[in-house]
Design a protein around this motif. Structure first.
Motif, PDB file in Angstrom:
ATOM      1  N   ALA A  44       0.832  -1.203   0.000  1.00 41.27           N
ATOM      2  CA  ALA A  44       0.000   0.000   0.000  1.00 41.27           C
ATOM      3  C   ALA A  44       0.866   1.252   0.000  1.00 41.27           C
ATOM      4  CB  ALA A  44      -0.916  -0.010   1.226  1.00 41.27           C
ATOM      5  N   SER A  45       0.199   2.402  -0.036  1.00 43.02           N
ATOM      6  CA  SER A  45       0.863   3.699   0.088  1.00 43.02           C
ATOM      7  C   SER A  45      -0.048   4.627   0.891  1.00 43.02           C
ATOM      8  CB  SER A  45       1.174   4.288  -1.294  1.00 43.02           C
ATOM      9  OG  SER A  45       0.011   4.373  -2.079  1.00 43.02           O
ATOM     10  N   LEU A  46       0.542   5.728   1.354  1.00 41.04           N
ATOM     11  CA  LEU A  46      -0.217   6.708   2.126  1.00 41.04           C
ATOM     12  C   LEU A  46      -0.526   7.927   1.268  1.00 41.04           C
ATOM     13  CD1 LEU A  46       1.680   6.681   5.545  1.00 41.04           C
ATOM     14  CD2 LEU A  46      -0.682   5.955   5.150  1.00 41.04           C
ATOM     15  N   TRP A  47      -1.750   8.401   1.393  1.00 41.07           N
ATOM     16  CA  TRP A  47      -2.219   9.579   0.664  1.00 41.07           C
ATOM     17  C   TRP A  47      -3.001  10.461   1.629  1.00 41.07           C
ATOM     18  CZ3 TRP A  47      -1.220  10.170  -4.592  1.00 41.07           C
ATOM     19  CH2 TRP A  47      -0.665   9.060  -5.215  1.00 41.07           C
ATOM     20  N   THR A  48      -3.242  11.672   1.225  1.00 41.27           N
ATOM     21  CA  THR A  48      -4.161  12.537   1.952  1.00 41.27           C
ATOM     22  C   THR A  48      -5.471  12.493   1.182  1.00 41.27           C
ATOM     23  OG1 THR A  48      -2.352  13.941   2.687  1.00 41.27           O
ATOM     24  CG2 THR A  48      -4.566  14.864   2.839  1.00 41.27           C
ATOM     25  N   VAL A  49      -6.526  12.021   1.842  1.00 42.22           N
ATOM     26  CA  VAL A  49      -7.802  11.772   1.181  1.00 42.22           C
ATOM     27  C   VAL A  49      -8.921  12.388   2.017  1.00 42.22           C
ATOM     28  CG1 VAL A  49      -9.430   9.943   0.489  1.00 42.22           C
ATOM     29  CG2 VAL A  49      -6.966   9.627   0.131  1.00 42.22           C
ATOM     30  N   GLU A  50      -9.927  12.913   1.346  1.00 40.56           N
ATOM     31  CA  GLU A  50     -11.094  13.429   2.059  1.00 40.56           C
ATOM     32  C   GLU A  50     -12.020  12.272   2.425  1.00 40.56           C
ATOM     33  OE1 GLU A  50     -14.956  16.295   1.419  1.00 40.56           O
ATOM     34  OE2 GLU A  50     -13.121  16.767   0.331  1.00 40.56           O
ATOM     35  N   PHE A  51     -12.424  12.271   3.683  1.00 43.62           N
ATOM     36  CA  PHE A  51     -13.370  11.281   4.192  1.00 43.62           C
ATOM     37  C   PHE A  51     -14.234  11.993   5.217  1.00 43.62           C
ATOM     38  CE2 PHE A  51     -14.251   7.840   7.415  1.00 43.62           C
ATOM     39  CZ  PHE A  51     -15.095   7.071   6.620  1.00 43.62           C
ATOM     40  N   ARG A  52     -15.526  11.943   5.026  1.00 43.85           N
ATOM     41  CA  ARG A  52     -16.478  12.605   5.923  1.00 43.85           C
ATOM     42  C   ARG A  52     -16.181  14.100   6.063  1.00 43.85           C
ATOM     43  NH1 ARG A  52     -17.192   8.112  10.732  1.00 43.85           N
ATOM     44  NH2 ARG A  52     -18.367   6.639   9.475  1.00 43.85           N
ATOM     45  N   THR A 105      -7.439  13.619   5.634  1.00 39.25           N
ATOM     46  CA  THR A 105      -6.594  12.971   6.630  1.00 39.25           C
ATOM     47  C   THR A 105      -5.755  11.897   5.956  1.00 39.25           C
ATOM     48  OG1 THR A 105      -6.614  12.091   8.892  1.00 39.25           O
ATOM     49  CG2 THR A 105      -8.255  11.177   7.359  1.00 39.25           C
ATOM     50  N   ALA A 106      -4.728  11.426   6.647  1.00 32.62           N
ATOM     51  CA  ALA A 106      -3.884  10.358   6.124  1.00 32.62           C
ATOM     52  C   ALA A 106      -4.742   9.128   5.861  1.00 32.62           C
ATOM     53  CB  ALA A 106      -2.775  10.031   7.118  1.00 32.62           C
ATOM     54  N   THR A 107      -4.543   8.560   4.674  1.00 35.64           N
ATOM     55  CA  THR A 107      -5.311   7.389   4.265  1.00 35.64           C
ATOM     56  C   THR A 107      -4.378   6.400   3.589  1.00 35.64           C
ATOM     57  OG1 THR A 107      -7.335   8.669   3.992  1.00 35.64           O
ATOM     58  CG2 THR A 107      -7.211   6.593   2.795  1.00 35.64           C
ATOM     59  N   MET A 108      -4.454   5.159   4.002  1.00 35.82           N
ATOM     60  CA  MET A 108      -3.674   4.104   3.375  1.00 35.82           C
ATOM     61  C   MET A 108      -4.495   3.520   2.235  1.00 35.82           C
ATOM     62  SD  MET A 108      -2.211   0.630   5.044  1.00 35.82           S
ATOM     63  CE  MET A 108      -3.731  -0.227   4.643  1.00 35.82           C
ATOM     64  N   VAL A 109      -3.886   3.480   1.046  1.00 37.93           N
ATOM     65  CA  VAL A 109      -4.545   2.963  -0.150  1.00 37.93           C
ATOM     66  C   VAL A 109      -3.857   1.657  -0.535  1.00 37.93           C
ATOM     67  CG1 VAL A 109      -5.114   3.444  -2.561  1.00 37.93           C
ATOM     68  CG2 VAL A 109      -5.079   5.318  -0.889  1.00 37.93           C
ATOM     69  N   TYR A 110      -4.608   0.573  -0.540  1.00 29.99           N
ATOM     70  CA  TYR A 110      -4.050  -0.726  -0.925  1.00 29.99           C
ATOM     71  C   TYR A 110      -3.701  -0.733  -2.404  1.00 29.99           C
ATOM     72  CZ  TYR A 110      -5.315  -3.000   3.476  1.00 29.99           C
ATOM     73  OH  TYR A 110      -5.395  -3.366   4.792  1.00 29.99           O
ATOM     74  N   ASP A 111      -2.590  -1.387  -2.756  1.00 28.38           N
ATOM     75  CA  ASP A 111      -2.156  -1.470  -4.150  1.00 28.38           C
ATOM     76  C   ASP A 111      -3.074  -2.355  -4.993  1.00 28.38           C
ATOM     77  OD1 ASP A 111       0.047   0.102  -3.552  1.00 28.38           O
ATOM     78  OD2 ASP A 111       1.425  -1.599  -3.367  1.00 28.38           O
TER      79      ASP A 111
END
Length: 167
Positions: free
Chosen positions: A98-106, A110-116
């Motif tokens: 995975a990798s870390l991104w900044t993603v909008e949620f609610r 915030t920091a969000t881990m995105v699976y490859d």
């Protein structure tokens, strides 16, 4: 609920072995501060909240230990224990890493881990300097969930201990 109340209630629920209401976890989540990917680099030991989610108990069966954020582009989301107790990245279960991104949620970024290898996102917020709350989200999950709720505790180990585990 303010952040101090959220932290206190989080700790109470974390120590509870019984079921937890997702609505209460959502209330805690709303009070916590967002984090940047760079702020959560390192090794983390994980645990889950028993909410009745279909994944509850599944990671324990895989001997999930936690997550390692080596860098924003090098994340091992499913650090598990082998038969001898050593740690390894279970890429088969995670369908890659995975990798870390900044993603909008609610409505918050915030920091969000995105699976490859799968459409799954783990969103994180800070409980305190050594604890993160996580919400797993993914393709096909409605905005109201059900979500998988978990937590991570920062691991502090000596370089010698890390070398022994890697061997």
């Amino acid at each position: 609920m303010d952040v101090l109340e959220a932290r206190a209630r989080f700790q109470e629920l974390r120590e509870n072995d019984g079921p937890v209401d997702p609505a209460e976890l959502d209330e805690i989540w709303a009070a916590l501060a967002a984090v940047r990917p760079e702020d959560i680099l390192g090794e983390w030991k994980g645990g889950e909240f028993e909410t009745g989610h279909p994944l509850n108990g599944m990671l324990a069966k895989a001997r999930w230990y936690g997550k390692t954020f080596a860098s924003v582009h090098d994340v091992k989301p499913l650090m598990c224990r082998d038969e001898q107790g050593g740690l390894y990245s279970n890429q088969e279960l995670g369908k890659g890493e995975a990798s870390l991104w900044t993603v909008e949620f609610r409505g918050e970024t915030t920091a969000t881990m995105v699976y490859d290898g799968q459409p799954v996102f783990d969103h994180f917020k800070r409980v305190d300097d050594a604890t993160l709350m996580g919400i797993m989200n993914g393709k096909g999950v409605p905005p109201e969930g059900p979500f998988y709720y978990f937590f991570l505790e920062r691991v502090t180990r000596t370089p010698a201990a890390r070398a022994r585990e890697a061997a």
